[in-house]
Scaffold this motif. Structure first.
Motif, PDB file in Angstrom:
ATOM      1  N   VAL A   1       0.845  -1.199   0.000  1.00 23.93           N
ATOM      2  CA  VAL A   1       0.000   0.000   0.000  1.00 23.93           C
ATOM      3  C   VAL A   1       0.877   1.245   0.000  1.00 23.93           C
ATOM      4  O   VAL A   1       1.724   1.408   0.869  1.00 23.93           O
ATOM      5  CB  VAL A   1      -0.875   0.041   1.280  1.00 23.93           C
ATOM      6  N   TYR A   2       0.680   2.096  -0.978  1.00 21.77           N
ATOM      7  CA  TYR A   2       1.377   3.373  -0.981  1.00 21.77           C
ATOM      8  C   TYR A   2       0.378   4.451  -1.378  1.00 21.77           C
ATOM      9  O   TYR A   2      -0.049   4.502  -2.523  1.00 21.77           O
ATOM     10  CB  TYR A   2       2.559   3.313  -1.948  1.00 21.77           C
TER      11      TYR A   2
ATOM     12  N   PHE B   1       9.943   2.402   0.534  1.00 22.49           N
ATOM     13  CA  PHE B   1      11.037   1.567   0.042  1.00 22.49           C
ATOM     14  C   PHE B   1      10.760   1.024  -1.353  1.00 22.49           C
ATOM     15  O   PHE B   1      11.591   0.359  -1.931  1.00 22.49           O
ATOM     16  CB  PHE B   1      11.286   0.392   0.990  1.00 22.49           C
ATOM     17  N   GLY B   2       9.565   1.242  -1.832  1.00 24.32           N
ATOM     18  CA  GLY B   2       9.233   0.778  -3.186  1.00 24.32           C
ATOM     19  C   GLY B   2       8.440  -0.519  -3.180  1.00 24.32           C
ATOM     20  O   GLY B   2       8.523  -1.327  -2.255  1.00 24.32           O
ATOM     21  N   HIS B   3       7.694  -0.685  -4.237  1.00 29.41           N
ATOM     22  CA  HIS B   3       6.766  -1.795  -4.403  1.00 29.41           C
ATOM     23  C   HIS B   3       7.416  -3.162  -4.209  1.00 29.41           C
ATOM     24  O   HIS B   3       6.923  -4.016  -3.468  1.00 29.41           O
ATOM     25  CB  HIS B   3       6.182  -1.649  -5.818  1.00 29.41           C
ATOM     26  N   GLN B   4       8.559  -3.359  -4.879  1.00 28.98           N
ATOM     27  CA  GLN B   4       9.200  -4.678  -4.860  1.00 28.98           C
ATOM     28  C   GLN B   4       9.687  -5.041  -3.447  1.00 28.98           C
ATOM     29  O   GLN B   4       9.599  -6.192  -3.022  1.00 28.98           O
ATOM     30  CB  GLN B   4      10.377  -4.725  -5.845  1.00 28.98           C
ATOM     31  N   ILE B   5      10.168  -4.044  -2.726  1.00 27.71           N
ATOM     32  CA  ILE B   5      10.643  -4.290  -1.363  1.00 27.71           C
ATOM     33  C   ILE B   5       9.439  -4.531  -0.443  1.00 27.71           C
ATOM     34  O   ILE B   5       9.483  -5.387   0.450  1.00 27.71           O
ATOM     35  CB  ILE B   5      11.486  -3.095  -0.857  1.00 27.71           C
TER      36      ILE B   5
ATOM     37  N   GLU C   1      -4.027   8.035  -8.159  1.00 25.86           N
ATOM     38  CA  GLU C   1      -3.135   8.050  -9.321  1.00 25.86           C
ATOM     39  C   GLU C   1      -2.192   6.859  -9.251  1.00 25.86           C
ATOM     40  O   GLU C   1      -2.009   6.281  -8.192  1.00 25.86           O
ATOM     41  CB  GLU C   1      -2.265   9.305  -9.262  1.00 25.86           C
ATOM     42  N   THR C   2      -1.553   6.555 -10.382  1.00 25.03           N
ATOM     43  CA  THR C   2      -0.546   5.510 -10.335  1.00 25.03           C
ATOM     44  C   THR C   2       0.599   5.923  -9.411  1.00 25.03           C
ATOM     45  O   THR C   2       0.937   7.098  -9.330  1.00 25.03           O
ATOM     46  CB  THR C   2       0.010   5.194 -11.741  1.00 25.03           C
ATOM     47  N   LYS C   3       1.158   4.969  -8.694  1.00 32.33           N
ATOM     48  CA  LYS C   3       2.283   5.249  -7.810  1.00 32.33           C
ATOM     49  C   LYS C   3       3.594   4.877  -8.495  1.00 32.33           C
ATOM     50  O   LYS C   3       4.629   4.770  -7.889  1.00 32.33           O
ATOM     51  CB  LYS C   3       2.132   4.483  -6.485  1.00 32.33           C
ATOM     52  N   TYR C   4       3.480   4.609  -9.773  1.00 32.21           N
ATOM     53  CA  TYR C   4       4.667   4.315 -10.565  1.00 32.21           C
ATOM     54  C   TYR C   4       4.901   5.443 -11.558  1.00 32.21           C
ATOM     55  O   TYR C   4       4.553   5.328 -12.727  1.00 32.21           O
ATOM     56  CB  TYR C   4       4.504   2.990 -11.321  1.00 32.21           C
ATOM     57  N   PRO C   5       5.512   6.541 -11.128  1.00 28.91           N
ATOM     58  CA  PRO C   5       5.853   7.577 -12.095  1.00 28.91           C
ATOM     59  C   PRO C   5       6.941   7.048 -13.024  1.00 28.91           C
ATOM     60  O   PRO C   5       7.548   6.003 -12.743  1.00 28.91           O
ATOM     61  CB  PRO C   5       6.376   8.719 -11.222  1.00 28.91           C
TER      62      PRO C   5
ATOM     63  N   ARG D   1       9.926   7.682 -13.525  1.00 28.71           N
ATOM     64  CA  ARG D   1      11.235   7.421 -12.910  1.00 28.71           C
ATOM     65  C   ARG D   1      11.289   6.001 -12.312  1.00 28.71           C
ATOM     66  O   ARG D   1      12.209   5.235 -12.557  1.00 28.71           O
ATOM     67  CB  ARG D   1      11.446   8.479 -11.820  1.00 28.71           C
ATOM     68  N   LYS D   2      10.248   5.662 -11.538  1.00 27.14           N
ATOM     69  CA  LYS D   2      10.233   4.337 -10.914  1.00 27.14           C
ATOM     70  C   LYS D   2      10.061   3.233 -11.957  1.00 27.14           C
ATOM     71  O   LYS D   2      10.604   2.146 -11.816  1.00 27.14           O
ATOM     72  CB  LYS D   2       9.083   4.244  -9.913  1.00 27.14           C
ATOM     73  N   MET D   3       9.266   3.549 -12.994  1.00 25.53           N
ATOM     74  CA  MET D   3       9.030   2.550 -14.029  1.00 25.53           C
ATOM     75  C   MET D   3      10.335   2.226 -14.757  1.00 25.53           C
ATOM     76  O   MET D   3      10.646   1.071 -15.016  1.00 25.53           O
ATOM     77  CB  MET D   3       8.008   3.081 -15.035  1.00 25.53           C
ATOM     78  N   VAL D   4      11.116   3.280 -15.054  1.00 23.25           N
ATOM     79  CA  VAL D   4      12.384   3.073 -15.754  1.00 23.25           C
ATOM     80  C   VAL D   4      13.333   2.260 -14.879  1.00 23.25           C
ATOM     81  O   VAL D   4      14.018   1.354 -15.352  1.00 23.25           O
ATOM     82  CB  VAL D   4      13.021   4.434 -16.146  1.00 23.25           C
ATOM     83  N   ARG D   5      13.323   2.553 -13.583  1.00 25.03           N
ATOM     84  CA  ARG D   5      14.222   1.818 -12.698  1.00 25.03           C
ATOM     85  C   ARG D   5      13.843   0.327 -12.650  1.00 25.03           C
ATOM     86  O   ARG D   5      14.691  -0.550 -12.727  1.00 25.03           O
ATOM     87  CB  ARG D   5      14.200   2.405 -11.292  1.00 25.03           C
ATOM     88  N   LEU D   6      12.544   0.079 -12.543  1.00 23.86           N
ATOM     89  CA  LEU D   6      12.091  -1.316 -12.508  1.00 23.86           C
ATOM     90  C   LEU D   6      12.451  -2.025 -13.822  1.00 23.86           C
ATOM     91  O   LEU D   6      12.926  -3.159 -13.825  1.00 23.86           O
ATOM     92  CB  LEU D   6      10.578  -1.368 -12.284  1.00 23.86           C
ATOM     93  N   ALA D   7      12.236  -1.290 -14.935  1.00 24.51           N
ATOM     94  CA  ALA D   7      12.545  -1.876 -16.242  1.00 24.51           C
ATOM     95  C   ALA D   7      14.034  -2.213 -16.324  1.00 24.51           C
ATOM     96  O   ALA D   7      14.425  -3.285 -16.787  1.00 24.51           O
ATOM     97  CB  ALA D   7      12.150  -0.912 -17.345  1.00 24.51           C
ATOM     98  N   ALA D   8      14.878  -1.305 -15.824  1.00 26.29           N
ATOM     99  CA  ALA D   8      16.321  -1.541 -15.861  1.00 26.29           C
ATOM    100  C   ALA D   8      16.690  -2.714 -14.956  1.00 26.29           C
ATOM    101  O   ALA D   8      17.529  -3.551 -15.312  1.00 26.29           O
ATOM    102  CB  ALA D   8      17.073  -0.286 -15.431  1.00 26.29           C
ATOM    103  N   ASP D   9      16.042  -2.811 -13.802  1.00 22.73           N
ATOM    104  CA  ASP D   9      16.316  -3.944 -12.908  1.00 22.73           C
ATOM    105  C   ASP D   9      15.954  -5.259 -13.584  1.00 22.73           C
ATOM    106  O   ASP D   9      16.633  -6.267 -13.388  1.00 22.73           O
ATOM    107  CB  ASP D   9      15.509  -3.808 -11.612  1.00 22.73           C
TER     108      ASP D   9
END
Ligand code: UDP
Ligand code: MG
Length: 335
Positions: free
Chosen positions: A33-34, A95-99, A226-230, A232-240
């Motif tokens: 939840v965020y 800490f982010g969705h994945q964490i 709203e989406t909680k994945y702006p 910036r976060k989407m690009v980081r997840l994609a790169a991960d």
């Protein structure tokens, strides 16, 4: 929420768990939840209603409050107050969705664990379908989006990204599936063993094996907020996702290295031939400069590739992923 599920597709089933899970088995929900204050109560209501269609199992609802800045925590406290099956992990910051999912998994005690978003984009009814699949023996059930209602931009980027990743990744990461999943107790235990920091959970799950099944669903719009994945976060997840499961970028450097060395060799040959056979058209000193420059350039690119391949190995080692996963040890006297 409408009609959501049509059929389930067995992906591969080398083994299946034997026997039905006994009545009273515990199913844990891991719920990140965020800033979801506007939709959270409704989400919980709908989730509880959905689980009531399978009263033969027990449930626990683990909400992970990922540093929400709105009233989400107050609502979660109320939910925990009203329902003894609710547990709340309250993160000290975002800490982010994945964490958040990882923390929830660490605390889940169920015989099966369902991970789902709390914005009603992952319909609770589909999670019950997953539980049905699990009861039939699946060890990992992924929910695959047949359609999704998001912005055009999100649909387009997600569509191409999933296919790119599928092409690059060394493990078979199913396309159009997010983190909406059910994991059998064994699979959840194994997933807990992956402690890498930049995590792309759907990739980790795909890399584990086990009997995996899919259910198809239509992804709704967000119920509120709203989406909680702006971006910036989407690009980081994609790169991960790419760096966590593919060494294609590293391999590219090595290839460029070989290519530039080969081109350099040709260039050197050309410069020397010009010097020997057509000395009158070559400017004095040109040959030497060309030879040295091309040689060094080629060698440098190749060296980067060599270093890169060691860095790749170091990266592999520091992630400390499990070497193998044993489902079960079968002995002479038990099956
Ligand atoms: N979320 C989270 N931490 C974050 C971002 C998102 O826990 O830093 C949660 C969010 O509350 C939701 C889920 O992760 O339950 C998915 O986020 P969102 O719906 O915003 O992503 P989208 O569906 O737009 O990809
Ligand atoms: Mg969402």
């Amino acid at each position: 929420m409408g009609e959501t599920i049509s059929r389930s597709v067995p992906v591969e089933q080398p083994h299946r768990r034997t026997g039905e899970p006994p009545t009273g088995s515990l199913v844990s929900y891991v719920l990140p939840v965020y800033d979801e204050q506007d939709g959270l109560r409704r989400f919980h209501r709908e989730l509880v209603a959905a689980t009531e269609t399978r009263p033969d199992f027990e449930y626990e609802f683990i909400y992970v409050n990922d540093g929400s800045a709105d009233g989400s925590l107050t609502i979660l406290r109320e939910l925990a107050e009203a329902d003894s099956r609710v547990r709340v992990l309250d993160f000290a910051r975002n800490f982010g969705h994945q964490i958040a999912i990882t923390a929830g998994l660490d605390h889940a005690e169920g015989d099966a664990v369902v991970v789902m978003d709390t914005d009603l984009q992952d319909p609770p009814a589909v999670s019950v379908q997953m539980i049905d699949e699990w009861a039939r023996g699946a060890e990992i059930v992924s929910a695959r989006r047949r359609t999704r209602r998001d912005t055009r931009f999100k649909r387009l980027t997600a569509h191409s990204y999933y296919r790119l990743l599928h092409g690059l990744a060394e493990v078979d990461i199913p396309v159009d599936t997010g983190d909406f999943r059910l994991l059998d107790r064994r699979a959840a235990e194994e997933l807990r063993g992956f402690r890498e920091r930049s995590r792309f959970i759907r990739g980790l799950v795909a890399s584990m094996g086990f009997a995996q099944t899919e259910v198809l669903f239509d992804r709704d719009e967000r119920a509120a907020g709203e989406t909680k994945y702006p971006l910036r976060k989407m690009v980081r997840l994609a790169a991960d996702g790419v760096t966590g499961f593919s060494t294609a970028p590293l391999k590219m450097i090595t290839r460029i290295g070989f290519l530039s060395l080969a081109l350099a060799a040709l260039g050197i040959l050309y410069a020397v031939v010009m010097r020997v056979f057509l000395p009158e058209v070559t400017v004095s000193g040109w040959t030497m400069i060309m030879v040295v420059m091309l040689f060094l350039g080629g060698v440098q690119m190749l060296s980067l590739g060599v270093i890169g391949s060691y860095v790749g190995r170091i990266y592999d080692e520091v992630r400390q992923r499990p070497l193998y996963i044993v489902r079960k040890v079968i002995r002479h006297d038990e099956h």
